[in-house]
Enzyme design. Structure first.
Site, mmCIF file in Angstrom:
data_model
loop_
_atom_site.group_PDB
_atom_site.id
_atom_site.type_symbol
_atom_site.label_atom_id
_atom_site.label_comp_id
_atom_site.label_asym_id
_atom_site.label_seq_id
_atom_site.Cartn_x
_atom_site.Cartn_y
_atom_site.Cartn_z
ATOM 1 N N CYS A 268 59.249 43.383 46.495
ATOM 2 C CA CYS A 268 58.322 44.365 47.075
ATOM 3 C C CYS A 268 57.751 43.911 48.429
ATOM 4 O O CYS A 268 57.649 44.712 49.366
ATOM 5 C CB CYS A 268 57.194 44.658 46.102
ATOM 6 S SG CYS A 268 56.439 43.204 45.380
ATOM 7 N N HIS B 236 50.119 46.114 48.667
ATOM 8 C CA HIS B 236 50.131 44.815 49.348
ATOM 9 C C HIS B 236 49.824 44.989 50.836
ATOM 10 O O HIS B 236 50.131 46.022 51.438
ATOM 11 C CB HIS B 236 51.521 44.173 49.269
ATOM 12 C CG HIS B 236 51.921 43.714 47.901
ATOM 13 N ND1 HIS B 236 51.073 43.652 46.830
ATOM 14 C CD2 HIS B 236 53.126 43.269 47.446
ATOM 15 C CE1 HIS B 236 51.724 43.193 45.767
ATOM 16 N NE2 HIS B 236 52.978 42.963 46.119
HETATM 17 N N1 NAP Z 1 54.855 45.738 39.748
HETATM 18 C C1 NAP Z 1 55.489 45.775 40.901
HETATM 19 O O1 NAP Z 1 54.927 46.139 41.941
HETATM 20 C C2 NAP Z 1 56.915 45.394 41.016
HETATM 21 C C3 NAP Z 1 57.518 45.528 42.264
HETATM 22 C C4 NAP Z 1 58.860 45.212 42.395
HETATM 23 C C5 NAP Z 1 59.551 44.764 41.299
HETATM 24 N N2 NAP Z 1 58.938 44.632 40.095
HETATM 25 C C6 NAP Z 1 59.746 44.160 38.972
HETATM 26 O O2 NAP Z 1 59.869 45.203 37.994
HETATM 27 C C7 NAP Z 1 59.898 44.643 36.698
HETATM 28 C C8 NAP Z 1 58.794 45.257 35.850
HETATM 29 O O3 NAP Z 1 57.555 45.060 36.480
HETATM 30 P P1 NAP Z 1 56.213 45.808 36.028
HETATM 31 O O4 NAP Z 1 55.234 45.401 37.019
HETATM 32 O O5 NAP Z 1 56.476 47.243 35.754
HETATM 33 O O6 NAP Z 1 55.913 45.066 34.621
HETATM 34 P P2 NAP Z 1 55.081 45.591 33.363
HETATM 35 O O7 NAP Z 1 54.025 46.543 33.752
HETATM 36 O O8 NAP Z 1 54.692 44.344 32.639
HETATM 37 O O9 NAP Z 1 56.171 46.376 32.486
HETATM 38 C C9 NAP Z 1 57.248 45.727 31.850
HETATM 39 C C10 NAP Z 1 58.145 46.748 31.171
HETATM 40 O O10 NAP Z 1 59.267 46.060 30.611
HETATM 41 C C11 NAP Z 1 59.385 46.418 29.253
HETATM 42 N N3 NAP Z 1 59.954 45.343 28.441
HETATM 43 C C12 NAP Z 1 59.438 44.116 28.254
HETATM 44 N N4 NAP Z 1 60.226 43.433 27.370
HETATM 45 C C13 NAP Z 1 61.224 44.259 27.025
HETATM 46 C C14 NAP Z 1 62.329 44.169 26.136
HETATM 47 N N5 NAP Z 1 62.566 43.058 25.425
HETATM 48 N N6 NAP Z 1 63.168 45.224 26.016
HETATM 49 C C15 NAP Z 1 62.941 46.363 26.708
HETATM 50 N N7 NAP Z 1 61.895 46.529 27.561
HETATM 51 C C16 NAP Z 1 61.050 45.476 27.701
HETATM 52 C C17 NAP Z 1 57.971 46.718 28.807
HETATM 53 O O11 NAP Z 1 57.998 47.468 27.627
HETATM 54 P P3 NAP Z 1 56.818 47.361 26.525
HETATM 55 O O12 NAP Z 1 55.702 48.200 27.044
HETATM 56 O O13 NAP Z 1 57.456 47.927 25.315
HETATM 57 O O14 NAP Z 1 56.463 45.921 26.406
HETATM 58 C C18 NAP Z 1 57.468 47.486 30.022
HETATM 59 O O15 NAP Z 1 57.956 48.808 29.957
HETATM 60 C C19 NAP Z 1 59.792 43.122 36.903
HETATM 61 O O16 NAP Z 1 61.093 42.599 36.976
HETATM 62 C C20 NAP Z 1 59.113 42.994 38.233
HETATM 63 O O17 NAP Z 1 59.398 41.775 38.864
HETATM 64 C C21 NAP Z 1 57.638 44.944 39.923
#
Ligand code: NAP
Length: 350
Positions: free
Chosen positions: A145, A258
């Site tokens: 990001c 950010h």
């Molecule tokens: N946040 C950002 O700004 C951002 C920006 C760029 C990239 N990312 C990337 O995007 C990804 C997710 O980020 P996030 O911020 O959205 O995280 P988050 O809010 O913690 O959400 C994580 C998601 O992954 C799911 N998950 C976790 N374990 C799983 C499993 N074993 N099987 C299937 N689904 C599973 C969770 O489902 P449950 O609810 O069922 O646990 C939830 O839907 C990461 O790789 C992060 O590095 C994030």
């Protein structure tokens, strides 16, 4: 890019899966798909076992969240992944094997050779030839990001004057660490104001009313992983192995979006007025650069917005002539830094 249609549900449209749909990025995927009238024939909501059975509403229809399994990708044309690197590493190749085109938000495949790392406004050519209906699956990576937000502003200037060195300092929001980090910041803020000790589950130290070096692991060279992502991904996206990039990434107690201070050194001269004009005409960029009223980009102003905002555009007085500029960039990293960028990639697959 495809022509937008009013009705998203279409017989000839792709079957879509959203992996990690209950998370911060997953929820934003739904919002962006809806805002952009992304056409789909069906949409699968996938998350962990913990969320299986949960009800979600999308475009006035109720959906049940399903547990992600190896069979989740049967018949799926486009799989939007945002469930973390280990899930992408395990299930990304399974989805590709089943014929899905995976757009992955994690860092799992970004630096893998032959996996396009794409910002649609910057290097759409990297994914040329990859289309729904080509008869096989593929992987496309969404950059980090902070890299996306930085390069949205730096690339139009790079195209004109060629950046030879870039020094970035970031001020990164809680949302970049997911939904649980946002909840922790809110909880800690209440706790500190009430004189209670702050709950530290997601981050190891107090986040409210504080700031600290990014929580990514620190590497042997002293940089943390977030900083090295900016270094390496910039070289891959610009297809320029010689560009010198250094970064210092900091978490600040901002809920969403950010901010980044970016110092640029150019091969060719570029004055600040020309740079401002270039940025005013750059797609996905808005200029907020009002010196008289001291009004420049803020995370609050770009929250929930598609465009990246740029201001503080000024000649770097430490460099000779017009060979250096300082700029300040803000972008909603859940949106352009993740979900929006991935959906724009998905649009190019149609
Ligand atoms: N946040 C950002 O700004 C951002 C920006 C760029 C990239 N990312 C990337 O995007 C990804 C997710 O980020 P996030 O911020 O959205 O995280 P988050 O809010 O913690 O959400 C994580 C998601 O992954 C799911 N998950 C976790 N374990 C799983 C499993 N074993 N099987 C299937 N689904 C599973 C969770 O489902 P449950 O609810 O069922 O646990 C939830 O839907 C990461 O790789 C992060 O590095 C994030």
């Amino acid at each position: 890019m495809f022509t937008r249609v009013r009705m998203s549900y279409q017989e000839s449209a792709p079957c879509v899966a959203v992996v990690g749909v209950t998370g911060a990025v997953g929820q934003e995927f739904l919002s962006v798909l809806s805002d952009r009238d992304f056409p789909y024939r069906s949409i699968k909501m996938l998350a962990s076992k913990r969320s299986a059975g949960k009800q979600l509403s999308f475009q006035d229809k109720a959906y049940t969240v399903e547990e992600l399994t190896e069979d989740s990708f049967d018949g799926v044309d486009i799989a939007l992944f945002s469930a973390g690197g280990s899930i992408s590493k395990k299930f990304g190749p399974i989805a590709v094997e089943k014929g899905s085109i995976v757009v992955d938000n994690s860092s799992a495949f970004r630096m893998v050779e032959n996996v396009p790392l794409v910002i649609p406004e910057v290097n759409p050519e990297a994914m040329s030839g990859i289309k729904v209906g080509m008869g096989k699956g593929a992987l496309i990576a969404n950059p980090n990001c902070s890299t996306i937000i930085c390069l949205m502003a730096a690339t139009p200037l790079h195209r004109r004057a060629k950046v030879t060195r870039m020094v970035v300092s970031t001020y990164q929001a809680a949302s970049g660490a997911g939904a649980a980090a946002m909840e922790e910041l809110e909880l800690q803020t209440r706790e500190v104001l009430e004189g209670k000790p702050p709950t530290c589950k997601i981050f190891s130290q107090q986040y409210a009313f504080n700031l600290f070096s990014h929580n990514a692991p620190v590497l042997e060279n002293g940089y943390n992983e977030e900083e090295m992502k900016m270094v390496k991904e910039t070289r891959k996206i610009w297809n320029d192995k010689d560009v010198r990039v250094t970064a210092t990434c900091i978490r600040v107690p901002v809920m969403r979006a950010h901010a980044e201070s970016v110092n640029l050194q150019f091969e060719k001269p570029l004055d600040e007025d020309t740079a401002r004009d270039i940025l005013k005409n750059a797609p996905g960029v808005v200029v907020i650069d009002d010196r008289a009223s001291n009004h420049f980009p803020t995370p609050l102003e770009v929250s929930n917005k598609d465009d990246v905002a740029v201001g503080r555009i000024r000649r770097d007085v430490s460099q000779d002539g017009n060979h250096g500029l300082d700029i300040f960039v803000c972008g909603d990293q859940v949106r352009k830094g993740a979900a929006l960028n991935a959906v724009q990639i998905a649009e190019m697959l149609l």
